[in-house]
Design a protein around this motif. Structure first.
Motif, PDB file in Angstrom:
ATOM      1  N   LEU A   6       0.859  -1.175   0.000  1.00  0.00           N
ATOM      2  CA  LEU A   6       0.000   0.000   0.000  1.00  0.00           C
ATOM      3  C   LEU A   6       0.896   1.225   0.000  1.00  0.00           C
ATOM      4  CD1 LEU A   6      -2.600  -1.047   2.723  1.00  0.00           C
ATOM      5  CD2 LEU A   6      -2.789  -1.326   0.255  1.00  0.00           C
ATOM      6  N   VAL A   7       0.677   2.101  -0.968  1.00  0.00           N
ATOM      7  CA  VAL A   7       1.472   3.317  -1.067  1.00  0.00           C
ATOM      8  C   VAL A   7       0.543   4.516  -0.981  1.00  0.00           C
ATOM      9  CG1 VAL A   7       3.053   4.658  -2.464  1.00  0.00           C
ATOM     10  CG2 VAL A   7       3.220   2.161  -2.459  1.00  0.00           C
ATOM     11  N   GLN A   8       0.768   5.340   0.005  1.00  0.00           N
ATOM     12  CA  GLN A   8      -0.072   6.502   0.246  1.00  0.00           C
ATOM     13  C   GLN A   8       0.543   7.758  -0.353  1.00  0.00           C
ATOM     14  OE1 GLN A   8      -0.970   5.039   4.771  1.00  0.00           O
ATOM     15  NE2 GLN A   8      -1.558   7.131   4.255  1.00  0.00           N
ATOM     16  N   SER A   9      -0.342   8.689  -0.701  1.00  0.00           N
ATOM     17  CA  SER A   9       0.089  10.003  -1.136  1.00  0.00           C
ATOM     18  C   SER A   9      -0.965  11.017  -0.728  1.00  0.00           C
ATOM     19  CB  SER A   9       0.337  10.037  -2.646  1.00  0.00           C
ATOM     20  OG  SER A   9      -0.842   9.724  -3.353  1.00  0.00           O
ATOM     21  N   SER A  64      -4.598   9.472  -1.125  1.00  0.00           N
ATOM     22  CA  SER A  64      -4.671   8.324  -2.026  1.00  0.00           C
ATOM     23  C   SER A  64      -3.976   7.124  -1.416  1.00  0.00           C
ATOM     24  CB  SER A  64      -4.011   8.648  -3.362  1.00  0.00           C
ATOM     25  OG  SER A  64      -4.625   9.733  -3.998  1.00  0.00           O
ATOM     26  N   CYS A  65      -4.476   5.962  -1.754  1.00  0.00           N
ATOM     27  CA  CYS A  65      -3.877   4.710  -1.288  1.00  0.00           C
ATOM     28  C   CYS A  65      -3.869   3.745  -2.469  1.00  0.00           C
ATOM     29  CB  CYS A  65      -4.673   4.152  -0.123  1.00  0.00           C
ATOM     30  SG  CYS A  65      -4.093   2.552   0.497  1.00  0.00           S
ATOM     31  N   ALA A  66      -2.709   3.491  -3.020  1.00  0.00           N
ATOM     32  CA  ALA A  66      -2.572   2.595  -4.164  1.00  0.00           C
ATOM     33  C   ALA A  66      -2.203   1.208  -3.667  1.00  0.00           C
ATOM     34  CB  ALA A  66      -1.517   3.116  -5.127  1.00  0.00           C
ATOM     35  N   ALA A  67      -3.044   0.234  -3.994  1.00  0.00           N
ATOM     36  CA  ALA A  67      -2.835  -1.135  -3.542  1.00  0.00           C
ATOM     37  C   ALA A  67      -2.286  -1.995  -4.668  1.00  0.00           C
ATOM     38  CB  ALA A  67      -4.144  -1.722  -3.032  1.00  0.00           C
ATOM     39  N   SER A  68      -1.361  -2.857  -4.339  1.00  0.00           N
ATOM     40  CA  SER A  68      -0.845  -3.809  -5.316  1.00  0.00           C
ATOM     41  C   SER A  68      -0.636  -5.158  -4.640  1.00  0.00           C
ATOM     42  CB  SER A  68       0.477  -3.312  -5.913  1.00  0.00           C
ATOM     43  OG  SER A  68       1.449  -3.160  -4.911  1.00  0.00           O
ATOM     44  N   GLY A  69      -0.651  -6.204  -5.449  1.00  0.00           N
ATOM     45  CA  GLY A  69      -0.397  -7.541  -4.928  1.00  0.00           C
ATOM     46  C   GLY A  69      -1.623  -8.337  -4.573  1.00  0.00           C
ATOM     47  N   PHE A  70      -2.806  -7.730  -4.727  1.00  0.00           N
ATOM     48  CA  PHE A  70      -4.032  -8.470  -4.440  1.00  0.00           C
ATOM     49  C   PHE A  70      -4.507  -9.225  -5.678  1.00  0.00           C
ATOM     50  CE2 PHE A  70      -5.471  -7.815  -0.235  1.00  0.00           C
ATOM     51  CZ  PHE A  70      -5.023  -6.565   0.174  1.00  0.00           C
ATOM     52  N   SER A  71      -4.912 -10.473  -5.489  1.00  0.00           N
ATOM     53  CA  SER A  71      -5.482 -11.266  -6.570  1.00  0.00           C
ATOM     54  C   SER A  71      -6.960 -11.553  -6.317  1.00  0.00           C
ATOM     55  CB  SER A  71      -4.730 -12.587  -6.718  1.00  0.00           C
ATOM     56  OG  SER A  71      -4.790 -13.324  -5.499  1.00  0.00           O
ATOM     57  N   MET A  72      -7.528 -10.896  -5.320  1.00  0.00           N
ATOM     58  CA  MET A  72      -8.941 -11.053  -5.006  1.00  0.00           C
ATOM     59  C   MET A  72      -9.478  -9.706  -4.531  1.00  0.00           C
ATOM     60  SD  MET A  72      -6.988 -11.429  -2.232  1.00  0.00           S
ATOM     61  CE  MET A  72      -6.504 -13.149  -2.106  1.00  0.00           C
ATOM     62  N   SER A 107     -13.722  -3.252  -2.447  1.00  0.00           N
ATOM     63  CA  SER A 107     -13.517  -3.278  -3.901  1.00  0.00           C
ATOM     64  C   SER A 107     -14.545  -4.184  -4.570  1.00  0.00           C
ATOM     65  CB  SER A 107     -12.108  -3.769  -4.223  1.00  0.00           C
ATOM     66  OG  SER A 107     -11.989  -5.163  -3.975  1.00  0.00           O
ATOM     67  N   ARG A 108     -15.198  -5.043  -3.793  1.00  0.00           N
ATOM     68  CA  ARG A 108     -16.134  -6.018  -4.360  1.00  0.00           C
ATOM     69  C   ARG A 108     -17.389  -5.342  -4.872  1.00  0.00           C
ATOM     70  NH1 ARG A 108     -17.194 -10.773  -0.392  1.00  0.00           N
ATOM     71  NH2 ARG A 108     -18.274  -9.157   0.773  1.00  0.00           N
ATOM     72  N   ASP A 109     -17.954  -4.431  -4.048  1.00  0.00           N
ATOM     73  CA  ASP A 109     -19.222  -3.815  -4.457  1.00  0.00           C
ATOM     74  C   ASP A 109     -19.286  -2.324  -4.160  1.00  0.00           C
ATOM     75  OD1 ASP A 109     -21.130  -5.141  -1.602  1.00  0.00           O
ATOM     76  OD2 ASP A 109     -19.401  -3.809  -1.734  1.00  0.00           O
ATOM     77  N   GLY A 110     -18.166  -1.759  -3.695  1.00  0.00           N
ATOM     78  CA  GLY A 110     -18.154  -0.321  -3.417  1.00  0.00           C
ATOM     79  C   GLY A 110     -18.852   0.080  -2.136  1.00  0.00           C
ATOM     80  N   SER A 124     -13.733   6.766  -2.006  1.00  0.00           N
ATOM     81  CA  SER A 124     -14.069   6.246  -3.325  1.00  0.00           C
ATOM     82  C   SER A 124     -12.960   5.318  -3.795  1.00  0.00           C
ATOM     83  CB  SER A 124     -14.270   7.384  -4.328  1.00  0.00           C
ATOM     84  OG  SER A 124     -13.087   8.146  -4.467  1.00  0.00           O
ATOM     85  N   ILE A 125     -13.278   4.531  -4.815  1.00  0.00           N
ATOM     86  CA  ILE A 125     -12.302   3.570  -5.318  1.00  0.00           C
ATOM     87  C   ILE A 125     -12.279   3.583  -6.835  1.00  0.00           C
ATOM     88  CG2 ILE A 125     -13.949   1.638  -5.278  1.00  0.00           C
ATOM     89  CD1 ILE A 125     -11.591  -0.165  -4.397  1.00  0.00           C
ATOM     90  N   ASP A 126     -11.096   3.490  -7.391  1.00  0.00           N
ATOM     91  CA  ASP A 126     -10.912   3.315  -8.828  1.00  0.00           C
ATOM     92  C   ASP A 126     -10.347   1.908  -9.001  1.00  0.00           C
ATOM     93  OD1 ASP A 126     -10.021   3.193 -11.453  1.00  0.00           O
ATOM     94  OD2 ASP A 126      -9.430   5.303 -11.500  1.00  0.00           O
ATOM     95  N   ASN A 127     -11.210   0.966  -9.323  1.00  0.00           N
ATOM     96  CA  ASN A 127     -10.773  -0.433  -9.404  1.00  0.00           C
ATOM     97  C   ASN A 127      -9.765  -0.659 -10.521  1.00  0.00           C
ATOM     98  OD1 ASN A 127     -12.088  -1.771  -7.230  1.00  0.00           O
ATOM     99  ND2 ASN A 127     -14.018  -1.689  -8.341  1.00  0.00           N
ATOM    100  N   ALA A 128      -9.849   0.128 -11.579  1.00  0.00           N
ATOM    101  CA  ALA A 128      -8.901  -0.021 -12.687  1.00  0.00           C
ATOM    102  C   ALA A 128      -7.483   0.315 -12.249  1.00  0.00           C
ATOM    103  CB  ALA A 128      -9.315   0.853 -13.853  1.00  0.00           C
ATOM    104  N   LYS A 129      -7.378   1.243 -11.296  1.00  0.00           N
ATOM    105  CA  LYS A 129      -6.065   1.664 -10.797  1.00  0.00           C
ATOM    106  C   LYS A 129      -5.730   1.047  -9.447  1.00  0.00           C
ATOM    107  CE  LYS A 129      -6.182   6.181 -13.115  1.00  0.00           C
ATOM    108  NZ  LYS A 129      -6.100   7.654 -12.917  1.00  0.00           N
ATOM    109  N   ASN A 130      -6.679   0.260  -8.893  1.00  0.00           N
ATOM    110  CA  ASN A 130      -6.488  -0.290  -7.541  1.00  0.00           C
ATOM    111  C   ASN A 130      -6.105   0.800  -6.550  1.00  0.00           C
ATOM    112  OD1 ASN A 130      -7.107  -3.006  -8.110  1.00  0.00           O
ATOM    113  ND2 ASN A 130      -5.053  -3.358  -8.884  1.00  0.00           N
ATOM    114  N   THR A 131      -6.797   1.905  -6.645  1.00  0.00           N
ATOM    115  CA  THR A 131      -6.498   3.058  -5.795  1.00  0.00           C
ATOM    116  C   THR A 131      -7.766   3.530  -5.093  1.00  0.00           C
ATOM    117  OG1 THR A 131      -4.670   3.742  -7.215  1.00  0.00           O
ATOM    118  CG2 THR A 131      -5.585   5.401  -5.744  1.00  0.00           C
ATOM    119  N   VAL A 132      -7.620   3.791  -3.816  1.00  0.00           N
ATOM    120  CA  VAL A 132      -8.707   4.319  -3.002  1.00  0.00           C
ATOM    121  C   VAL A 132      -8.368   5.750  -2.629  1.00  0.00           C
ATOM    122  CG1 VAL A 132      -9.884   4.119  -0.770  1.00  0.00           C
ATOM    123  CG2 VAL A 132      -9.427   2.082  -2.143  1.00  0.00           C
TER     124      VAL A 132
END
Length: 125
Positions: free
Chosen positions: A4-7, A21-29, A52-55, A70-78
């Motif tokens: 998780l990388v915050q900005s 912002s919180c960018a998440a990486s490494g999740f496969s679910m 991320s499942r249903d907002g 809010s969440i941008d699922n395409a960017k995996n960023t909250v």
């Protein structure tokens, strides 16, 4: 490897706004992202969460109507938009992640396994 990388954050005047912002990486679910804050001498407080499942979202009473998650699922960023800030909102803000996207106990820090590095928000005139 989940990361998780915050900005965002910084110094804001009372009544002002800031976006975290919180960018998440490494999740496969699906996953849940929670935002927490901790002021000096105070316990860590859950302020908001989103799945991320249903907002689905959740907010602490202290921030309802002022903070928006809010969440941008395409960017995996909250994103957490903080509006109408007061000095009482001054704290280090952390995002945290939990797998599967459940909103059970979403504002409880014990739920979360992965944490961002934290970012300071200071509200002063």
């Amino acid at each position: 490897q989940v990361q998780l990388v915050q900005s965002g954050g910084g110094l804001v005047q009372p009544g002002g706004s800031v976006i975290l912002s919180c960018a998440a990486s490494g999740f496969s679910m699906d996953y849940t992202i929670g935002w927490f804050r901790q002021a000096p001498g105070k316990e860590r407080e859950g302020v908001s969460a989103i799945s991320s499942r249903d907002g689905s979202t959740d907010y602490a009473d202290s921030v309802k109507g002022r903070f928006t998650i809010s969440i941008d699922n395409a960017k995996n960023t909250v994103y957490l938009r903080l509006n109408n800030l007061t000095p009482e909102d001054t704290a280090v803000y952390y995002c945290a992640a939990d797998p599967y996207g459940s909103m059970w106990y979403s504002l409880s820090y014990n739920k979360y396994e992965y944490w961002g590095q934290g970012t300071q928000v200071t509200v002063q005139g």
